[in-house]
Design a protein around this motif. Structure first.
Motif, PDB file in Angstrom:
ATOM      1  N   ASN A  21     -12.094   5.843  12.837  1.00  0.00           N
ATOM      2  CA  ASN A  21     -10.908   6.517  12.315  1.00  0.00           C
ATOM      3  C   ASN A  21     -10.481   5.826  11.026  1.00  0.00           C
ATOM      4  OD1 ASN A  21      -8.696   4.406  12.943  1.00  0.00           O
ATOM      5  ND2 ASN A  21      -9.674   4.688  14.958  1.00  0.00           N
ATOM      6  N   TYR A  22      -9.508   6.379  10.363  1.00  0.00           N
ATOM      7  CA  TYR A  22      -9.102   5.910   9.033  1.00  0.00           C
ATOM      8  C   TYR A  22      -8.755   4.419   9.033  1.00  0.00           C
ATOM      9  CZ  TYR A  22      -6.778   5.941   4.482  1.00  0.00           C
ATOM     10  OH  TYR A  22      -6.413   5.689   3.188  1.00  0.00           O
ATOM     11  N   PHE A  23      -7.921   3.993   9.953  1.00  0.00           N
ATOM     12  CA  PHE A  23      -7.451   2.606   9.951  1.00  0.00           C
ATOM     13  C   PHE A  23      -8.539   1.641  10.403  1.00  0.00           C
ATOM     14  CE2 PHE A  23      -3.543   5.128  10.403  1.00  0.00           C
ATOM     15  CZ  PHE A  23      -2.881   4.695   9.271  1.00  0.00           C
ATOM     16  N   TYR A  24      -9.249   1.984  11.452  1.00  0.00           N
ATOM     17  CA  TYR A  24     -10.332   1.119  11.927  1.00  0.00           C
ATOM     18  C   TYR A  24     -11.360   0.898  10.829  1.00  0.00           C
ATOM     19  CZ  TYR A  24     -14.227  -0.644  14.719  1.00  0.00           C
ATOM     20  OH  TYR A  24     -15.265  -1.406  15.204  1.00  0.00           O
ATOM     21  N   ASN A  25     -11.723   1.963  10.142  1.00  0.00           N
ATOM     22  CA  ASN A  25     -12.765   1.855   9.116  1.00  0.00           C
ATOM     23  C   ASN A  25     -12.312   1.030   7.918  1.00  0.00           C
ATOM     24  OD1 ASN A  25     -14.581   3.352  10.633  1.00  0.00           O
ATOM     25  ND2 ASN A  25     -13.928   5.296   9.761  1.00  0.00           N
ATOM     26  N   LEU A  26     -11.029   1.071   7.594  1.00  0.00           N
ATOM     27  CA  LEU A  26     -10.525   0.201   6.533  1.00  0.00           C
ATOM     28  C   LEU A  26     -10.484  -1.255   6.991  1.00  0.00           C
ATOM     29  CD1 LEU A  26      -7.523   2.176   4.940  1.00  0.00           C
ATOM     30  CD2 LEU A  26      -9.818   1.863   3.998  1.00  0.00           C
ATOM     31  N   ASN A  87       7.427   0.333   5.272  1.00  0.00           N
ATOM     32  CA  ASN A  87       6.834   1.675   5.278  1.00  0.00           C
ATOM     33  C   ASN A  87       5.923   1.880   4.081  1.00  0.00           C
ATOM     34  OD1 ASN A  87       6.858   4.641   6.298  1.00  0.00           O
ATOM     35  ND2 ASN A  87       7.379   4.832   4.130  1.00  0.00           N
ATOM     36  N   TYR A  88       4.766   2.501   4.342  1.00  0.00           N
ATOM     37  CA  TYR A  88       3.852   2.864   3.262  1.00  0.00           C
ATOM     38  C   TYR A  88       3.683   4.377   3.292  1.00  0.00           C
ATOM     39  CZ  TYR A  88       0.099   2.446  -0.134  1.00  0.00           C
ATOM     40  OH  TYR A  88      -0.659   2.534  -1.284  1.00  0.00           O
ATOM     41  N   ARG A  89       3.846   5.016   2.144  1.00  0.00           N
ATOM     42  CA  ARG A  89       3.687   6.468   2.097  1.00  0.00           C
ATOM     43  C   ARG A  89       2.199   6.809   2.049  1.00  0.00           C
ATOM     44  NH1 ARG A  89       3.177  10.944  -1.152  1.00  0.00           N
ATOM     45  NH2 ARG A  89       4.039  12.768  -0.102  1.00  0.00           N
ATOM     46  N   LEU A  90       1.717   7.450   3.124  1.00  0.00           N
ATOM     47  CA  LEU A  90       0.303   7.773   3.263  1.00  0.00           C
ATOM     48  C   LEU A  90       0.183   9.250   3.663  1.00  0.00           C
ATOM     49  CD1 LEU A  90      -2.532   6.186   3.292  1.00  0.00           C
ATOM     50  CD2 LEU A  90      -2.357   6.461   5.779  1.00  0.00           C
ATOM     51  N   PRO A  91       0.041  10.157   2.705  1.00  0.00           N
ATOM     52  CA  PRO A  91      -0.086  11.582   3.045  1.00  0.00           C
ATOM     53  C   PRO A  91      -1.296  11.842   3.937  1.00  0.00           C
ATOM     54  CG  PRO A  91       0.311  11.290   0.692  1.00  0.00           C
ATOM     55  CD  PRO A  91       0.027   9.932   1.252  1.00  0.00           C
ATOM     56  N   HIS A  92      -1.143  12.787   4.848  1.00  0.00           N
ATOM     57  CA  HIS A  92      -2.178  13.055   5.845  1.00  0.00           C
ATOM     58  C   HIS A  92      -3.482  13.529   5.219  1.00  0.00           C
ATOM     59  CE1 HIS A  92      -3.617  13.730   9.872  1.00  0.00           C
ATOM     60  NE2 HIS A  92      -3.836  15.007   9.666  1.00  0.00           N
ATOM     61  N   TYR A  93      -3.413  14.128   4.032  1.00  0.00           N
ATOM     62  CA  TYR A  93      -4.648  14.637   3.428  1.00  0.00           C
ATOM     63  C   TYR A  93      -5.629  13.524   3.068  1.00  0.00           C
ATOM     64  CZ  TYR A  93      -1.933  13.852  -0.941  1.00  0.00           C
ATOM     65  OH  TYR A  93      -1.163  13.330  -1.952  1.00  0.00           O
ATOM     66  N   LEU A  94      -5.161  12.282   3.006  1.00  0.00           N
ATOM     67  CA  LEU A  94      -6.076  11.179   2.701  1.00  0.00           C
ATOM     68  C   LEU A  94      -7.059  10.918   3.839  1.00  0.00           C
ATOM     69  CD1 LEU A  94      -3.778   8.611   0.868  1.00  0.00           C
ATOM     70  CD2 LEU A  94      -5.367  10.266  -0.118  1.00  0.00           C
ATOM     71  N   GLU A 264      -7.246   0.647  -3.063  1.00  0.00           N
ATOM     72  CA  GLU A 264      -6.957  -0.785  -3.161  1.00  0.00           C
ATOM     73  C   GLU A 264      -5.514  -1.113  -2.769  1.00  0.00           C
ATOM     74  OE1 GLU A 264      -6.830   0.795  -7.504  1.00  0.00           O
ATOM     75  OE2 GLU A 264      -7.943   1.182  -5.633  1.00  0.00           O
ATOM     76  N   ASN A 265      -4.587  -0.179  -3.047  1.00  0.00           N
ATOM     77  CA  ASN A 265      -3.190  -0.410  -2.687  1.00  0.00           C
ATOM     78  C   ASN A 265      -2.940  -0.179  -1.205  1.00  0.00           C
ATOM     79  OD1 ASN A 265      -2.564  -1.063  -5.334  1.00  0.00           O
ATOM     80  ND2 ASN A 265      -2.077   1.048  -5.882  1.00  0.00           N
ATOM     81  N   ILE A 266      -3.623   0.805  -0.630  1.00  0.00           N
ATOM     82  CA  ILE A 266      -3.519   1.034   0.811  1.00  0.00           C
ATOM     83  C   ILE A 266      -4.051  -0.184   1.566  1.00  0.00           C
ATOM     84  CG2 ILE A 266      -4.277   2.486   2.738  1.00  0.00           C
ATOM     85  CD1 ILE A 266      -4.578   4.775   0.624  1.00  0.00           C
ATOM     86  N   LYS A 267      -5.209  -0.669   1.142  1.00  0.00           N
ATOM     87  CA  LYS A 267      -5.790  -1.849   1.785  1.00  0.00           C
ATOM     88  C   LYS A 267      -4.876  -3.058   1.646  1.00  0.00           C
ATOM     89  CE  LYS A 267     -10.766  -0.899   1.610  1.00  0.00           C
ATOM     90  NZ  LYS A 267     -12.068  -1.372   1.056  1.00  0.00           N
ATOM     91  N   SER A 268      -4.272  -3.215   0.498  1.00  0.00           N
ATOM     92  CA  SER A 268      -3.411  -4.366   0.269  1.00  0.00           C
ATOM     93  C   SER A 268      -2.250  -4.391   1.262  1.00  0.00           C
ATOM     94  CB  SER A 268      -2.874  -4.349  -1.164  1.00  0.00           C
ATOM     95  OG  SER A 268      -1.985  -5.415  -1.390  1.00  0.00           O
ATOM     96  N   PHE A 269      -1.606  -3.243   1.446  1.00  0.00           N
ATOM     97  CA  PHE A 269      -0.492  -3.168   2.395  1.00  0.00           C
ATOM     98  C   PHE A 269      -0.989  -3.403   3.817  1.00  0.00           C
ATOM     99  CE2 PHE A 269       2.208  -0.935   5.395  1.00  0.00           C
ATOM    100  CZ  PHE A 269       3.489  -1.316   5.010  1.00  0.00           C
ATOM    101  N   LEU A 270      -2.086  -2.751   4.188  1.00  0.00           N
ATOM    102  CA  LEU A 270      -2.610  -2.856   5.544  1.00  0.00           C
ATOM    103  C   LEU A 270      -3.066  -4.275   5.871  1.00  0.00           C
ATOM    104  CD1 LEU A 270      -3.500  -1.363   8.157  1.00  0.00           C
ATOM    105  CD2 LEU A 270      -5.695  -0.912   7.023  1.00  0.00           C
TER     106      LEU A 270
END
Length: 275
Positions: A21-26, A87-94, A264-270
């Motif tokens: 899934n999205y989070f596991y794979n990151l 909170n991180y804004r992560l639209p579902h389309y990603l 890169e910004n999504i990964k940084s927050f996560l």
């Protein structure tokens, strides 16, 4: 050696795969990820309350138009524009394929203006604005409805995006069941037709211009009345030159995606959550 982290997932949609899934794979790019029912960190969503049984750090995610419950989670990924560092804004389309390819310059062939008129793929009939628009546009010309709702082609389409590729326009209204026209709520509905160069007819997020170039699609918010939207669609349908001019517009202003959508910004927050 990668740092080991113990995580679990609960209350996600049916068919959710904990190890793909999205989070596991990151996370697996950076950490040695262990799935366990005794985790240090729990990702949870809105389809149940099993998360209440966990005593650990909790990370909320929603693909629905619902506010993050920051009063009882530690972090959240949501649609909302919030001035909260948790909170991180992560639209579902990603979570769907094709978004990052939309940055590339388009290759538009004149034959795209000769496709069928418009499609409508909906199974949830709960959005009256969407239903009404389909009815009104159909008075001009038949709109091929390939979902379970108002189906008029004799079968439910198996691959939505392939179906949309056959049409000049795609009705891409958000569902408004929870918070109608809520700022920030943008799903895959606008993005999917973009990946096959079908012009979205969009209604939903009133601030959609923060995410996509509003000159590249038909934004219902740009018109004062539904009749004006339909008149404009008729105009484009009968003017190949103007239709192709619109279709040649980049999906993003200056081909730049929003900062919060950059990997890169999504990964940084996560990753900071686990470090």
């Amino acid at each position: 050696m990668k740092k080991k982290i113990k995580i679990d997932f609960s209350d996600f949609w049916g068919g959710f795969d904990k190890t793909n899934n999205y989070f596991y794979n990151l996370l697996k790019d950076e950490f040695d990820v262990i799935i366990t029912d005794n985790p240090d960190y729990l990702f949870f969503s809105v389809f149940g309350n099993k998360h209440l049984n966990y005593k650990c750090k909790k990370i909320f995610y929603t693909g629905e138009n619902m506010a993050p419950p920051l009063h009882y989670c530690d972090y959240s990924f949501s649609f909302d524009y919030l001035n909260d560092e948790r909170n991180y804004r992560l639209p579902h389309y990603l979570l769907y394929d094709g978004y990052y390819e939309l940055q590339r310059p388009k290759i538009i062939d004149e034959s795209l203006a000769k496709r069928k008129f418009c499609n409508f793929v909906v199974s949830n009939n709960g959005c009256q604005e969407r239903n009404n628009f389909y009815t009104e546009l159909s008075k001009y010309k038949k709109v091929d409805s390939g979902g379970r709702f108002a189906n008029n082609i004799g079968y439910a389409v198996g691959n939505k995006v392939n179906f949309q590729s056959e049409y000049k326009f795609s009705i891409a209204f958000e569902n408004n069941a929870y918070r109608p026209q809520h700022p920030g709520y943008t799903t895959e509905k606008i993005m999917e037709p973009m990946t096959v160069n079908s012009v979205p007819i969009y209604w939903g997020n009133p601030e959609i211009g923060k995410e996509f170039n509003t000159k590249s699609f038909i934004n219902v918010y740009d018109f004062d009345h539904i009749d004006s939207v339909i008149n404009y669609i008729e105009y484009l349908d009968n003017n190949d030159k103007k239709y192709l001019e619109l279709l040649n517009q980049p999906w993003f202003d200056d081909y730049n995606i929003p900062e919060n959508n950059k990997i890169e910004n999504i990964k940084s927050f996560l990753y900071k959550i686990f470090n």
